[in-house]
Design a protein around this motif. Structure first.
Motif, PDB file in Angstrom:
ATOM      1  N   THR A 198       0.830  -1.204   0.000  1.00  0.00           N
ATOM      2  CA  THR A 198       0.000   0.000   0.000  1.00  0.00           C
ATOM      3  C   THR A 198       0.865   1.256   0.000  1.00  0.00           C
ATOM      4  O   THR A 198       0.505   2.265  -0.591  1.00  0.00           O
ATOM      5  CB  THR A 198      -0.927   0.010   1.227  1.00  0.00           C
ATOM      6  N   GLN A 199       2.048   1.163   0.645  1.00  0.00           N
ATOM      7  CA  GLN A 199       2.951   2.304   0.627  1.00  0.00           C
ATOM      8  C   GLN A 199       3.428   2.576  -0.804  1.00  0.00           C
ATOM      9  O   GLN A 199       3.546   3.715  -1.227  1.00  0.00           O
ATOM     10  CB  GLN A 199       4.146   2.048   1.549  1.00  0.00           C
ATOM     11  N   TRP A 200       3.658   1.508  -1.558  1.00  0.00           N
ATOM     12  CA  TRP A 200       4.068   1.708  -2.955  1.00  0.00           C
ATOM     13  C   TRP A 200       2.940   2.292  -3.782  1.00  0.00           C
ATOM     14  O   TRP A 200       3.161   3.129  -4.655  1.00  0.00           O
ATOM     15  CB  TRP A 200       4.610   0.411  -3.552  1.00  0.00           C
ATOM     16  N   LEU A 201       1.735   1.862  -3.470  1.00  0.00           N
ATOM     17  CA  LEU A 201       0.578   2.477  -4.131  1.00  0.00           C
ATOM     18  C   LEU A 201       0.535   3.969  -3.789  1.00  0.00           C
ATOM     19  O   LEU A 201       0.298   4.821  -4.641  1.00  0.00           O
ATOM     20  CB  LEU A 201      -0.699   1.775  -3.638  1.00  0.00           C
ATOM     21  N   TRP A 202       0.798   4.272  -2.522  1.00  0.00           N
ATOM     22  CA  TRP A 202       0.821   5.669  -2.070  1.00  0.00           C
ATOM     23  C   TRP A 202       1.844   6.471  -2.867  1.00  0.00           C
ATOM     24  O   TRP A 202       1.539   7.533  -3.399  1.00  0.00           O
ATOM     25  CB  TRP A 202       1.134   5.712  -0.568  1.00  0.00           C
ATOM     26  N   TYR A 203       3.087   5.934  -2.977  1.00  0.00           N
ATOM     27  CA  TYR A 203       4.110   6.640  -3.753  1.00  0.00           C
ATOM     28  C   TYR A 203       3.622   6.928  -5.169  1.00  0.00           C
ATOM     29  O   TYR A 203       3.764   8.025  -5.680  1.00  0.00           O
ATOM     30  CB  TYR A 203       5.408   5.815  -3.828  1.00  0.00           C
ATOM     31  N   SER A 204       3.023   5.925  -5.791  1.00  0.00           N
ATOM     32  CA  SER A 204       2.662   6.152  -7.197  1.00  0.00           C
ATOM     33  C   SER A 204       1.486   7.098  -7.329  1.00  0.00           C
ATOM     34  O   SER A 204       1.464   7.957  -8.208  1.00  0.00           O
ATOM     35  CB  SER A 204       2.411   4.833  -7.929  1.00  0.00           C
ATOM     36  N   VAL A 205       0.512   6.993  -6.427  1.00  0.00           N
ATOM     37  CA  VAL A 205      -0.628   7.913  -6.506  1.00  0.00           C
ATOM     38  C   VAL A 205      -0.168   9.354  -6.248  1.00  0.00           C
ATOM     39  O   VAL A 205      -0.519  10.268  -6.992  1.00  0.00           O
ATOM     40  CB  VAL A 205      -1.740   7.514  -5.506  1.00  0.00           C
ATOM     41  N   TYR A 206       0.667   9.534  -5.214  1.00  0.00           N
ATOM     42  CA  TYR A 206       1.072  10.909  -4.889  1.00  0.00           C
ATOM     43  C   TYR A 206       2.024  11.487  -5.921  1.00  0.00           C
ATOM     44  O   TYR A 206       2.044  12.691  -6.129  1.00  0.00           O
ATOM     45  CB  TYR A 206       1.597  10.990  -3.451  1.00  0.00           C
ATOM     46  N   ALA A 207       2.799  10.634  -6.585  1.00  0.00           N
ATOM     47  CA  ALA A 207       3.620  11.148  -7.676  1.00  0.00           C
ATOM     48  C   ALA A 207       2.727  11.575  -8.835  1.00  0.00           C
ATOM     49  O   ALA A 207       2.916  12.639  -9.423  1.00  0.00           O
ATOM     50  CB  ALA A 207       4.613  10.089  -8.130  1.00  0.00           C
TER      51      ALA A 207
END
Ligand code: FAD
Ligand code: MG
Ligand code: MG
Ligand code: MG
Ligand code: MG
Length: 553
Positions: free
Chosen positions: A516-525
Motif C-alpha cells: 500500500t505504501q508503494w501504491l501511495w508513492y505512485s498515486v502521490y507522484a
C-alpha cells in the motif's frame, strides 16, 4: 419554489440566476477568485477563462500540495518540491487571468466588492489596501486551525497547515535533539526536550508522528547515539481511537503498529492547557488532570473559520456555523453571484421531507391522488439526483429497490399492485433524510468542487433558460441543465511510517502494509500538479532512500 417546466427541483434556488449575456460585444463579466489552494486552482484550471475577466487574490503566490506537508516536517521532501508558482500554473491563461498577491479582509456582498490588503508591503499612498468589484465571486479561502480556545496553544504549539509551519517544525525537531546533546543538562531535562507530543489523532497528526518516528529510527539514532534511548513520541486523542474517520480495521492496524514502534497513543484525553513546558490534559473517563513535560508539541486537533469568512457570515445572517452554507449548486445561500468551495464551505442538502408534497404531485402523472409503483419508478432517478440521501438510505438498509422501502412502511403487499397515497408516501420516506451527509474537509472534495463549479460557469449561457435540475421527467430531454454537485469519494490513504500505509478504497476495500505504501508513492507522484514538482518529489524520495534525510537545521 415551484418548479419551472414541471421539473422536480426547487429551481428558484439555482446556481445561475443571472447568466452572462450571450452577446459578443458586451463587456466580459468579472469573476473574482479568493484563494489559490486546492479549490481555487482546480476552479481556475477548468474554467474557460476567455469568457470572463478573471482576477485571483491570495496572500501566497503559490499552490501548496498539502498532502505532502507532513513529509516536509522531517526533510523527507523539500518544501520547494511541493509548491508551484501560481503565475506558472496559469501561464497559458495569463491573457485572461490576473493575479494579485494580497489578503482579502472583507467581503461586501451588498456592494459586490472585496477589500484587500497587499501582502508585499505598501503602495504609494503608504498603505497597500485596495478594492475590487465582481459580478461573480468564488470564495475558496480554506480553513484556519482551531484551538478550541485552549489556553496556551497559540503561544506554545506548532501547527501543520502551511509550508512555513512544516519548515518551523523541522527546525524545532533538530533544535530539541541539539539541546538534549548539550553537556550541561540533566537526564530529566533531556527526556523533556525529547518528548514530542502530537495533539489530535486525525490523518495529519498520525502521519506526522509516523514521519517523526521514521526520521528517528532511520537517521537520528545514528547521529545522536547517546540520547536515542530518551526519545518519546505521544499522540493525544480525545476520541476512543485514532483515525476515527477511517474504517475500524485501519484504526486498529495503526494503533497496533504504533504500539510496536513505541509511539504512545493516549486516547480519551482532552488537552485543557499548554504552558511552555507542560501539557495538561483531562481524562474523559476519570476526569482527572494529568500534566506531562514536553519538548515540542504539534496541534492538529481540528479546523476553524477564518475571520474574513466569519465576518461575511455575520453580514448575510449565517451565524453559529463553522463554514459558509451553500446550496447544492455551491452558491452561497441568500447571496446572489457568490459561490463558495472547499474547506470554507459546506453544502446544505435540501431535505426531501420539506418538498414531499411537491414530489408526490410531480410523480402522480395521472392526478389520481395515489402513486403506483411505476409512477414512482419513473421519477426515481430524478429524485435520487436531487436528493442523494434516498439512494444512500436504500443502500444503508440493503434495499434493492424503492418497492422494498415502501413495503417497509405500508406493510406487506404485492409489488405489482402496490398503490400508495400521500400519507403512506411520507411515511415511507420519513427516515431518508437521516442520511444527509456533509462532505469532509479534504483536498479531494475541494478539487471536485472547483472542477464542478468551473463546468457550471462554462455552461452558464447554455443553461440560461433552464438553470438546473433534471427535466427529463417532463419529456424535455436534451435540454441543458446543471446537476447538483455530488462528491465522489475515491479513497483515502494513511501513511503509517516504516514503508507501510493503509488505504481505504471505494467499494469498502481496505488495503494495508508495504504494498500500500508503494501504491501511495505512485498515486502521490501522479497527483503532482506539474512535471517539475513531480520530478522534484520523486528525486527527494530517491535521495532519502540512498542518503537518508538531511538533519541540519
Ligand atoms: P486551501 O488549500 O487551504 O487554500 C486556501 C487558499 O486561500 C490558500 O491559497 C490561501 O493562501 C488563501 N487565503 C487564505 N486566507 C486568505 C485571505 N484572507 N485572502 C485571500 N486568500 C487567502 N486532503 C486530502 O484529501 N488528502 C490528504 O492527504 C490531505 N493531507 C493533508 C495534510 C495536511 C498537513 C493538511 C494541512 C491538510 C491535508 N488535507 C488533505 C486537506 C486539504 O489540504 C484541504 O482540505 C484543502 O487544502 C482544502 O482546499 P481549499 O482550497 O478549500 O483550502
Ligand atoms: Mg482554494
Ligand atoms: Mg492548498
Ligand atoms: Mg467543504
Ligand atoms: Mg397516480
Amino acid at each position: 419554489t415551484a418548479a419551472s417546466g414541471g421539473g422536480l427541483v426547487a429551481y428558484a434556488d439555482s446556481a445561475a440566476e443571472s447568466a452572462p449575456e450571450p452577446s459578443q460585444d458586451a463587456p466580459k463579466k468579472k469573476v473574482l477568485v479568493l484563494g489559490t489552494g486546492w479549490a481555487g486552482t482546480s476552479f481556475l484550471k477548468n474554467l474557460d477563462c476567455s469568457r470572463y475577466e478573471v482576477k485571483v487574490i491570495s496572500p501566497r503566490n503559490y499552490f501548496a500540495f498539502t498532502p505532502l506537508l507532513p513529509s516536509v516536517t522531517c526533510g523527507t521532501v523539500e518544501p520547494r518540491s511541493i509548491i508551484e508558482p501560481i503565475r506558472r500554473m496559469f501561464e497559458k491563461k495569463s491573457k485572461d487571468v490576473t493575479f494579485c498577491e494580497a489578503e482579502c479582509f472583507k467581503i461586501d456582498a451588498s456592494k459586490k466588492t472585496v477589500h484587500c490588503r497587499s501582502a508585499v508591503g505598501t503602495n504609494l499612498d503608504g498603505n497597500g489596501d485596495f478594492m475590487l468589484d465582481y459580478d461573480y465571486l468564488v470564495v475558496a479561502l480554506g480553513a484556519n486551525v482551531n484551538t478550541f480556545n485552549t489556553p496556551g496553544v497559540l503561544e506554545h504549539c506548532h501547527f501543520l497547515k502551511e509550508v512555513e509551519d512544516a519548515q518551523k517544525i523541522r527546525r524545532s525537531v533538530i533544535d530539541c535533539f541539539e539541546k538534549a546533546s548539550l553537556p550541561n543538562i540533566s537526564e530529566e531535562e533531556k527526556r523533556k526536550a525529547l518528548h514530542f507530543v502530537v495533539i489530535g489523532g486525525g490523518p495529519t497528526g498520525v502521519e506526522f508522528a509516523a514521519e517523526l518516528h521514521d526520521f528517528l529510527v532511520e537517521d537520528l539514532v545514528k547521529l545522536y547515539p547517546a540520547i536515542q534511548e530518551l526519545v518519546k513520541i505521544t499522540i493525544i486523542q480525545s476520541g476512543e481511537h485514532i483515525l476515527n474517520m477511517f474504517d475500524e480495521r485501519i484504526a486498529a492496524f495503526a494503533e497496533e503498529k504504533f504500539q510496536r514502534d513505541g509511539i504512545e497513543v493516549a486516547t480519551g484525553f482532552r488537552v485543557v492547557r499548554v504552558s511552555d513546558d507542560l501539557i495538561s490534559m483531562k481524562s474523559k473517563s476519570v476526569g482527572e488532570d494529568v500534566s506531562v513535560p514536553y519538548g515540542m508539541a504539534v496541534w492538529s486537533a481540528g479546523i476553524g473559520t477564518r475571520p474574513v469568512i466569519m465576518d461575511f457570515m455575520q453580514q448575510i445572517g449565517q451565524t453559529n456555523r463553522r463554514a459558509l452554507a451553500t446550496n447544492e449548486w455551491l452558491r452561497v445561500r441568500e447571496c446572489e453571484g457568490v459561490y463558495a468551495i472547499g474547506d470554507c464551505a459546506t453544502v446544505s442538502q435540501r431535505k426531501i421531507m420539506d418538498d414531499i408534497s411537491m414530489v408526490f404531485k410531480m410523480a402522480d402523472k395521472d392526478n389520481s391522488g395515489t402513486l403506483t409503483l411505476k409512477e414512482i419508478n419513473d421519477v426515481l432517478e430524478d429524485i435520487c439526483i436531487r436528493y442523494p440521501q434516498v439512494e444512500l438510505y436504500m443502500k444503508s438498509m440493503h434495499m434493492l429497490d424503492i418497492a422494498d422501502l415502501i413495503k417497509g412502511a405500508i406493510g406487506d403487499s404485492h409489488k405489482e399492485s402496490m398503490v400508495v397515497d400521500i400519507e403512506e408516501f411520507k411515511k415511507a420516506l420519513s427516515h431518508v433524510d437521516s442520511q444527509v451527509k456533509s462532505a469532509p474537509a479534504t483536498a479531494q472534495v475541494a478539487a471536485q468542487q472547483g472542477y464542478y463549479l468551473a463546468e457550471c460557469f462554462n455552461k452558464m449561457e447554455k443553461c440560461k433558460e433552464h438553470p438546473e435540475g433534471p427535466l427529463r421527467m417532463t419529456g424535455e430531454s436534451g435540454r441543458h441543465f446543471f446537476r447538483p454537485f455530488r462528491y465522489k469519494h475515491l479513497g483515502q490513504f494513511a501513511p503509517l511510517g516504516g514503508e507501510q500505509a493503509a488505504a481505504e478504497l471505494p467499494g469498502d476495500w481496505v488495503s494495508m502494509g508495504h504494498s500500500t505504501q508503494w501504491l501511495w508513492y505512485s498515486v502521490y507522484a501522479s497527483k503532482q500538479v506539474s512535471w517539475r514538482t513531480r520530478m522534484l518529489v520523486v528525486s527527494d524520495w530517491t535521495r532519502r532512500f540512498i542518503f537518508g534525510r538531511d538533519s541540519s537545521r
